[in-house]
Design a protein around this motif. Structure first.
Motif, PDB file in Angstrom:
ATOM      1  N   GLY A 388      63.367  43.332  45.778  1.00 56.28           N
ATOM      2  CA  GLY A 388      62.545  43.578  44.600  1.00 56.28           C
ATOM      3  C   GLY A 388      62.619  42.435  43.610  1.00 56.28           C
ATOM      4  N   ASN A 389      63.808  41.829  43.489  1.00 59.44           N
ATOM      5  CA  ASN A 389      63.972  40.701  42.573  1.00 59.44           C
ATOM      6  C   ASN A 389      63.110  39.520  42.986  1.00 59.44           C
ATOM      7  OD1 ASN A 389      65.005  38.609  40.931  1.00 59.44           O
ATOM      8  ND2 ASN A 389      66.968  39.658  40.790  1.00 59.44           N
ATOM      9  N   VAL A 390      63.061  39.266  44.294  1.00 63.83           N
ATOM     10  CA  VAL A 390      62.317  38.115  44.793  1.00 63.83           C
ATOM     11  C   VAL A 390      60.811  38.280  44.610  1.00 63.83           C
ATOM     12  CG1 VAL A 390      61.738  36.812  46.878  1.00 63.83           C
ATOM     13  CG2 VAL A 390      64.102  37.439  46.425  1.00 63.83           C
ATOM     14  N   VAL A 391      60.327  39.519  44.729  1.00 60.85           N
ATOM     15  CA  VAL A 391      58.878  39.727  44.634  1.00 60.85           C
ATOM     16  C   VAL A 391      58.392  39.894  43.198  1.00 60.85           C
ATOM     17  CG1 VAL A 391      58.835  40.772  46.923  1.00 60.85           C
ATOM     18  CG2 VAL A 391      58.990  42.251  44.913  1.00 60.85           C
ATOM     19  N   VAL A 392      59.308  39.825  42.215  1.00 64.86           N
ATOM     20  CA  VAL A 392      58.890  39.962  40.819  1.00 64.86           C
ATOM     21  C   VAL A 392      57.815  38.938  40.467  1.00 64.86           C
ATOM     22  CG1 VAL A 392      59.633  39.549  38.438  1.00 64.86           C
ATOM     23  CG2 VAL A 392      60.951  41.072  39.884  1.00 64.86           C
ATOM     24  N   GLY A 393      58.041  37.671  40.844  1.00 61.57           N
ATOM     25  CA  GLY A 393      57.100  36.611  40.502  1.00 61.57           C
ATOM     26  C   GLY A 393      55.710  36.846  41.060  1.00 61.57           C
ATOM     27  N   PRO A 394      55.565  36.905  42.396  1.00 56.78           N
ATOM     28  CA  PRO A 394      54.221  37.094  42.950  1.00 56.78           C
ATOM     29  C   PRO A 394      53.580  38.430  42.598  1.00 56.78           C
ATOM     30  CG  PRO A 394      55.898  37.167  44.683  1.00 56.78           C
ATOM     31  CD  PRO A 394      56.553  36.678  43.451  1.00 56.78           C
ATOM     32  N   VAL A 395      54.384  39.500  42.548  1.00 60.50           N
ATOM     33  CA  VAL A 395      53.828  40.814  42.220  1.00 60.50           C
ATOM     34  C   VAL A 395      53.336  40.850  40.771  1.00 60.50           C
ATOM     35  CG1 VAL A 395      54.361  43.258  41.900  1.00 60.50           C
ATOM     36  CG2 VAL A 395      55.128  42.081  43.955  1.00 60.50           C
ATOM     37  N   SER A 396      54.128  40.279  39.873  1.00 57.06           N
ATOM     38  CA  SER A 396      53.721  40.271  38.466  1.00 57.06           C
ATOM     39  C   SER A 396      52.454  39.442  38.266  1.00 57.06           C
ATOM     40  CB  SER A 396      54.850  39.730  37.591  1.00 57.06           C
ATOM     41  OG  SER A 396      55.146  38.382  37.919  1.00 57.06           O
ATOM     42  N   ALA A 397      52.345  38.336  39.028  1.00 55.10           N
ATOM     43  CA  ALA A 397      51.142  37.508  38.926  1.00 55.10           C
ATOM     44  C   ALA A 397      49.906  38.292  39.349  1.00 55.10           C
ATOM     45  CB  ALA A 397      51.297  36.263  39.789  1.00 55.10           C
ATOM     46  N   ALA A 398      50.082  39.177  40.333  1.00 54.18           N
ATOM     47  CA  ALA A 398      48.956  39.982  40.811  1.00 54.18           C
ATOM     48  C   ALA A 398      48.640  41.144  39.876  1.00 54.18           C
ATOM     49  CB  ALA A 398      49.262  40.509  42.213  1.00 54.18           C
ATOM     50  N   LEU A 399      49.673  41.685  39.217  1.00 53.98           N
ATOM     51  CA  LEU A 399      49.483  42.883  38.401  1.00 53.98           C
ATOM     52  C   LEU A 399      49.076  42.584  36.966  1.00 53.98           C
ATOM     53  CD1 LEU A 399      52.528  45.082  39.514  1.00 53.98           C
ATOM     54  CD2 LEU A 399      50.138  45.365  40.160  1.00 53.98           C
ATOM     55  N   MET A 400      49.510  41.453  36.436  1.00 52.78           N
ATOM     56  CA  MET A 400      49.282  41.176  35.016  1.00 52.78           C
ATOM     57  C   MET A 400      47.912  40.546  34.777  1.00 52.78           C
ATOM     58  SD  MET A 400      53.077  39.775  34.033  1.00 52.78           S
ATOM     59  CE  MET A 400      52.572  39.168  32.429  1.00 52.78           C
ATOM     60  N   SER A 401      47.238  41.023  33.756  1.00 50.89           N
ATOM     61  CA  SER A 401      45.956  40.444  33.364  1.00 50.89           C
ATOM     62  C   SER A 401      46.200  39.287  32.400  1.00 50.89           C
ATOM     63  CB  SER A 401      45.072  41.503  32.711  1.00 50.89           C
ATOM     64  OG  SER A 401      45.671  41.982  31.514  1.00 50.89           O
ATOM     65  N   THR A 402      45.171  38.545  32.091  1.00 49.12           N
ATOM     66  CA  THR A 402      45.328  37.378  31.218  1.00 49.12           C
ATOM     67  C   THR A 402      45.193  37.720  29.740  1.00 49.12           C
ATOM     68  OG1 THR A 402      42.983  36.899  31.528  1.00 49.12           O
ATOM     69  CG2 THR A 402      44.540  35.779  32.998  1.00 49.12           C
ATOM     70  N   SER A 403      44.533  38.820  29.434  1.00 50.81           N
ATOM     71  CA  SER A 403      44.277  39.166  28.034  1.00 50.81           C
ATOM     72  C   SER A 403      45.199  40.280  27.555  1.00 50.81           C
ATOM     73  CB  SER A 403      42.822  39.609  27.845  1.00 50.81           C
ATOM     74  OG  SER A 403      42.556  40.755  28.629  1.00 50.81           O
ATOM     75  N   THR A 404      45.560  40.200  26.278  1.00 44.27           N
ATOM     76  CA  THR A 404      46.413  41.208  25.654  1.00 44.27           C
ATOM     77  C   THR A 404      45.592  42.039  24.676  1.00 44.27           C
ATOM     78  OG1 THR A 404      48.364  39.779  25.818  1.00 44.27           O
ATOM     79  CG2 THR A 404      48.464  41.599  24.247  1.00 44.27           C
ATOM     80  N   GLU A 405      45.657  43.357  24.832  1.00 47.49           N
ATOM     81  CA  GLU A 405      44.994  44.273  23.905  1.00 47.49           C
ATOM     82  C   GLU A 405      46.040  45.249  23.385  1.00 47.49           C
ATOM     83  OE1 GLU A 405      41.322  45.980  25.336  1.00 47.49           O
ATOM     84  OE2 GLU A 405      41.147  44.382  26.848  1.00 47.49           O
ATOM     85  N   ARG A 406      46.463  45.031  22.183  1.00 39.86           N
ATOM     86  CA  ARG A 406      47.616  45.740  21.618  1.00 39.86           C
ATOM     87  C   ARG A 406      47.465  47.255  21.648  1.00 39.86           C
ATOM     88  NH1 ARG A 406      50.141  47.427  16.904  1.00 39.86           N
ATOM     89  NH2 ARG A 406      52.288  46.678  16.651  1.00 39.86           N
ATOM     90  N   GLU A 407      46.254  47.757  21.535  1.00 38.93           N
ATOM     91  CA  GLU A 407      46.051  49.201  21.444  1.00 38.93           C
ATOM     92  C   GLU A 407      46.025  49.884  22.810  1.00 38.93           C
ATOM     93  OE1 GLU A 407      46.236  50.684  18.575  1.00 38.93           O
ATOM     94  OE2 GLU A 407      46.529  48.677  17.747  1.00 38.93           O
TER      95      GLU A 407
END
Length: 447
Positions: A388-407
């Motif tokens: 799980g530690n090793v896949v943090v990088g690639p998985v997070s890159a796939a899951l995280m969007s580029t824009s932040t919407e605080r609400e």
């Protein structure tokens, strides 16, 4: 009367006593007797444990604070073209320590006479990795030094120490390993603030060199204090592992649960500072959140390590840890809009999420009461969580969007990460719970 006393001793402790008697009898047959030091008590046992605590606190405490480094590296203009690989530095430093666990443990058991030499190989690798990182000017350079060199060095030195502690602590093994696991949380409570201050005042070069010197000065004098309890001949006998536990379904149930939980476990400590920054919380408060999680980690890992030595079923404790961590992730992290919510999340997740990791020793003892298997089951479980530690990088890159919407939930950008963190813990609890429910139902029908 002796039979009654021995029947009350945990099986592992009784086996250790029998090993001691066998060794002493063998010594008398050869014309001499060598008395082994007592387990679970005495100056020597505590010396090895305390030295191990310092090593774990400093060498493991450093990479788990990588969230502070990641936040800083991401802000440097020279690294802007390769920000996507910055997370890989911390992933490798921690991931190699986990994925390399079975191989380091195998080396320790195969060559028991050279445990201290193994420490002397890993120790300078960690230190020179940080020194080399301070001279690099690229993300790739940091990946190879602060990531790979440090990770390989840590996994090389840590399993001889774990094996020594395993020999000295028997009936109170859960407590001892709970302390070892919790020790990194002690440094994690203040190290983020120190690193944050050094980075912003002196930059990453001076900070990495200062950390390398501190590790060398604080741990070098302790290496001679790390010594095995059993003579080489006895360690060689324990080196022959009974792999019968691989045939037990419960081992694979625990392994699957650890693997699944590990897929989401490492996201909070990596992304909490950057998540806090995304909702307007200053960097120093992000470091405070990591520190709060570390404090809760100390309490949780010691508490669950101590409890696991008692009569409570390890499966029950593991399920409690997973469910509590999942609820905290989905609510206090996902719905966080302020420092207060994130502080509660850090405390709850640190206590229960890290408490689950302490169950590895008790899970190993649940599937086999043979002392020779402890290091093997422990290292395999660490390996599975490390995936799980090793896949943090690639998985997070796939899951995280580029824009932040605080609400939005999890500020929008971190929505997938938060959902994976909570759902992986829920699924781990379900795996253990369903197995025990099926096993109980099958036993009832069979009877």
């Amino acid at each position: 009367m002796r039979g009654i006393e021995e029947s009350q001793v945990p099986s592992l402790e009784l086996q250790e006593r029998r090993q001691d008697l066998t060794y002493n009898d063998g010594g008398r047959e050869g014309g001499s007797s060598q008395e082994l030091k007592p387990v679970d008590r005495g100056r020597d046992a505590w010396t090895v444990l305390i030295a191990g605590l310092v090593f774990e606190a400093l060498f493991w405490g450093f990479p788990i604070c990588f969230g502070v480094f990641q936040n800083y590296y991401s802000s440097l203009p020279e690294f802007q073209d390769d920000t996507g690989n910055i997370a890989l530095i911390g992933t490798l430093a921690q991931g190699l320590a986990c994925l390399g666990a079975p191989f380091s443990a195998m080396l320790t058991k195969r060559f028991p006479k050279y445990q201290r030499q193994q420490i002397w190989i890993g120790w300078p690798l960690c230190i020179f990795g940080l020194l080399a990182a301070s001279f690099t000017t690229t993300v790739d350079g940091l990946v190879g030094t602060q990531g790979i060199m440090y990770g390989v060095g840590f996994v090389t030195l840590t399993y001889p120490i774990i094996n020594m502690i395993n020999e000295w602590w028997v009936a109170r093994k859960g407590m001892a390993f709970g302390l070892i696991s919790a020790s990194s949380g002690v440094t994690g409570a203040f190290m983020p603030f120190v690193i944050e201050a050094l980075l912003h005042k002196y930059g990453y070069r001076i900070t990495l060199r200062a950390c390398a010197v501190a590790l060398a000065v604080l741990t070098g004098p302790l290496v001679p204090l790390l010594k095995a309890r059993l003579p080489a001949s006895e360690r060689a006998a324990l080196g022959r592992t009974d792999w019968a536990f691989l045939k037990k379904p419960l081992f694979w149930i625990y392994g699957c649960a650890i693997l699944v939980q590990g897929l989401g476990f490492f996201f909070p400590v990596v992304f909490l500072p950057s998540f806090a920054a995304s909702i307007g919380i200053p960097p120093i408060s992000g470091a405070l959140l990591v520190a709060l999680m570390a404090i809760a980690q100390v309490l949780g890992q010691f508490a669950f390590g101590y409890i696991s030595d008692k009569n409570l079923p390890v499966s029950f404790l593991a399920i409690v840890c997973c469910i509590a961590a999942a609820i905290a992730s989905f609510t206090f992290w996902g719905l966080a809009k302020s420092m207060a919510f994130l502080a509660i999340f850090s405390l709850v997740y640190g206590f229960f999420g890290y408490g689950f990791g302490t169950m590895r020793v008790a899970m190993g003892r649940a599937v086999s009461d043979d002392p020779s298997t402890v290091l093997s089951t422990y290292s395999i479980f660490v390996f599975l969580q490390g995936i799980g530690n090793v896949v943090v990088g690639p998985v997070s890159a796939a899951l995280m969007s580029t824009s932040t919407e605080r609400e939005r939930f999890a500020a929008g950008k971190y929505e997938g990460v938060v959902i994976l963190t909570s759902s992986s813990s829920v699924l781990a609890a379900i795996i253990i719970g369903v197995w025990h429910g099926y096993h109980r139902l099958f036993s009832t029908i069979a009877h």
